[in-house]
Design a protein around this motif. Structure first.
Motif, PDB file in Angstrom:
ATOM      1  N   PHE A  62      44.397  40.308  41.318  1.00 44.39           N
ATOM      2  CA  PHE A  62      44.280  41.613  40.668  1.00 44.39           C
ATOM      3  C   PHE A  62      44.620  41.475  39.190  1.00 44.39           C
ATOM      4  CE2 PHE A  62      45.826  41.718  44.978  1.00 44.39           C
ATOM      5  CZ  PHE A  62      44.844  42.455  45.608  1.00 44.39           C
ATOM      6  N   LEU A  63      43.963  42.285  38.368  1.00 42.99           N
ATOM      7  CA  LEU A  63      44.181  42.218  36.931  1.00 42.99           C
ATOM      8  C   LEU A  63      45.388  43.019  36.471  1.00 42.99           C
ATOM      9  CD1 LEU A  63      40.540  42.358  35.528  1.00 42.99           C
ATOM     10  CD2 LEU A  63      42.153  40.450  35.381  1.00 42.99           C
ATOM     11  N   SER A  64      45.906  43.885  37.344  1.00 46.95           N
ATOM     12  CA  SER A  64      47.076  44.677  36.971  1.00 46.95           C
ATOM     13  C   SER A  64      48.093  44.705  38.103  1.00 46.95           C
ATOM     14  CB  SER A  64      46.672  46.115  36.623  1.00 46.95           C
ATOM     15  OG  SER A  64      46.285  46.821  37.784  1.00 46.95           O
ATOM     16  N   VAL A  65      49.343  44.935  37.741  1.00 47.90           N
ATOM     17  CA  VAL A  65      50.407  45.035  38.737  1.00 47.90           C
ATOM     18  C   VAL A  65      50.185  46.281  39.603  1.00 47.90           C
ATOM     19  CG1 VAL A  65      52.883  45.379  39.058  1.00 47.90           C
ATOM     20  CG2 VAL A  65      52.067  43.788  37.327  1.00 47.90           C
ATOM     21  N   ALA A  66      49.674  47.357  38.992  1.00 51.85           N
ATOM     22  CA  ALA A  66      49.427  48.595  39.737  1.00 51.85           C
ATOM     23  C   ALA A  66      48.399  48.373  40.843  1.00 51.85           C
ATOM     24  CB  ALA A  66      48.955  49.693  38.793  1.00 51.85           C
TER      25      ALA A  66
END
Length: 201
Positions: A62-66
């Motif tokens: 994933f590109l973001s932690v969210a």
């Protein structure tokens, strides 16, 4: 346990990418949205979730932690496996998912391939409960104080927006001052979330 991989993208497929980290290539399952955001030969940090079994070792990126957090939340629901989790994330962002759970919007989930009405209902039921329990009592007090000047109709959207933003990792104490600068009257939950996120960047 892997938290993230940082390296050069050497291969892109419809549902995966190969990340070269110091000469070792890791094949990572990703959503089509992530594939479209990556470029061959460029360096990226990809947040990782490992799925390990007797006869498999899969990496989900994933590109973001969210986005990574939402994959964990989705796959924690009974009946939602990695494939369904990736399908849902292929059609939604973290903020739209948070709003959908808070609002009980089944259509956001049933619009994703492989997700039926019963699974959508289960996701909303289980995650809404987890979200409610994850908000500290002190944050609820701050939230209540911030909503005093909001009309009842907009107050519901206000409450839902703050809860959704909590899910995305933002503290209520940081959110409420921003909300005081925004005219939330007449806005729905999703619109309020978007307005707040503009200030969070």
């Amino acid at each position: 346990m892997l938290y993230h991989l940082e390296g050069i993208v050497t291969e892109l497929n419809p549902d995966s990418a190969v990340i070269d980290c110091g000469g070792v290539g890791y094949e990572v399952a990703v959503t089509p949205n992530t594939v479209s955001a990556l470029s061959l030969g460029e360096k990226y940090r990809i947040y990782i979730i490992e799925s390990i079994g007797e006869d498999y070792y899969d990496l989900y990126g994933f590109l973001s932690v969210a986005e990574k957090k939402w994959f964990r939340l989705l796959t924690s629901v009974s009946g939602v496996g990695p494939k369904a989790g990736m399908s849902i994330l292929s059609f939604n962002t973290a903020d739209t998912l948070a709003a959908a759970v808070i609002n009980g919007d089944e259509k956001v989930f049933t619009a994703c391939p492989g997700v039926g009405k019963k699974i959508a209902q289960r996701i909303i039921l289980e995650l809404k409960d987890k979200i409610a329990k994850s908000i500290p009592a002190s944050d609820r007090t701050v939230l209540a104080a911030g909503a005093k000047s909001v009309s009842p109709a907009s107050g519901l959207a206000y409450d839902e927006a703050v809860t959704a933003l909590n899910v995305l990792g933002y503290n209520t104490a940081d959110i409420v001052p921003i909300l005081r600068q925004i005219n939330v009257e007449g806005k729905n939950t999703q619109e309020i979330i978007r307005e707040v996120l503009k200030f969070m960047v």
